[in-house]
Design a protein around this motif. Structure first.
Motif: not given
Length: 256
Positions: A205, A208-212, A215, A237, A240-242
């Motif tokens: 994370l 890259d904080k965009t990897i569902a 999370w 979270h 929300r991303l996916d």
């Protein structure tokens, strides 16, 4: 829970990993100038096709790869690149044909084994996928995807020690890639090593904080520790991303 979160997704289509992909949308115009000056150079078409593929312009990418192959029918890199675009378009039959052609021309082309292995994994044919990743590794590939993706198969088989070894190799080959850390963290968690699991997942994370998936894996650690409020936050979270990522929705359902 671990099985549900670990390997139910195939990850994004790897257009960004098209072989010889030097171009992006910003330099397509300069590549077009190269082609204008070298209209019979298959590599120029292949490179621009790669740039179009990176930009998601699949039809233009196909046209360029078709032209490269028409000029040089033995251009195995263009077959593998075209296969990757076909995968992005959901045409796995055409992708398979192109990977097979690339490997007939060059049986030692590790990129084609990895690409075909990813296609097999996407189709749920894990034994075929494993064999292709193994073939690339037997060729001494330095592509971390071969190890990461073979590790994912070990993970689904419950062979977490072998999975951790593969993820560790992938990390050594590409220390800034987040997914092998997240994947290794899940296998550590399956072995009861919460401390290393949490460290790896948080490292993913940080990168890259965009990897569902990462999370969700963080949520699993919190859930295992009984920290349900934190787990809920992590799952939310990821959702929300996916919004279609089932492990995120399942995690929320468990802790809500």
């Amino acid at each position: 829970m671990l099985a549900a979160a670990g390997c139910t997704t195939t990850g994004p289509v790897e257009v960004i990993s098209i072989d010889e992909a030097q171009g992006t949308q910003e330099n397509i115009s300069s590549l077009t100038n190269v082609i204008r000056n070298n209209p019979n150079d298959p590599k120029a078409y292949n490179t621009r096709g790669s740039a179009y593929g990176r930009a998601g312009e699949f039809n233009k990418a196909l046209a360029d790869f078709n032209k490269a192959i028409a000029i040089d029918p033995n251009y195995y890199q263009a077959y593998a690149n075209r296969a990757l675009v076909y995968r992005g378009m959901g045409d796995l039959s055409a992708a398979s044909n192109d990977y097979n052609k690339a490997l007939r021309i060059n049986p030692r082309y590790d990129v084609a084994y990895i690409g075909r292995g990813n296609m097999y994994r996407q189709a749920g044919q894990t034994n075929n996928a494993f064999n292709d990743f193994q073939a690339a590794i037997n060729l001494d590939t330095t592509d971390p995807r071969a190890y990461n993706n073979r590790g994912l198969i070990y993970q689904t088989r419950g062979q977490h020690k072998l999975a951790i070894e593969d993820f560790s190799t992938a990390i050594s080959l590409s220390p800034s890639a987040p997914l092998p850390y997240s994947n290794r963290g899940l296998s550590y968690l399956a072995q009861g090593d919460d401390e290393n699991a949490f460290a790896d997942i948080n490292k993913a994370l940080d990168l890259d904080k965009t990897i569902a998936e990462a999370w969700v894996n963080q949520g699993l650690v919190y859930e295992k520790r009984g920290e349900l409020t934190k787990a809920k936050r992590s799952y939310a979270h990821a959702a929300r991303l996916d919004p279609d990522y089932k492990p995120a929705k399942d995690g929320l359902a468990r802790v809500s």
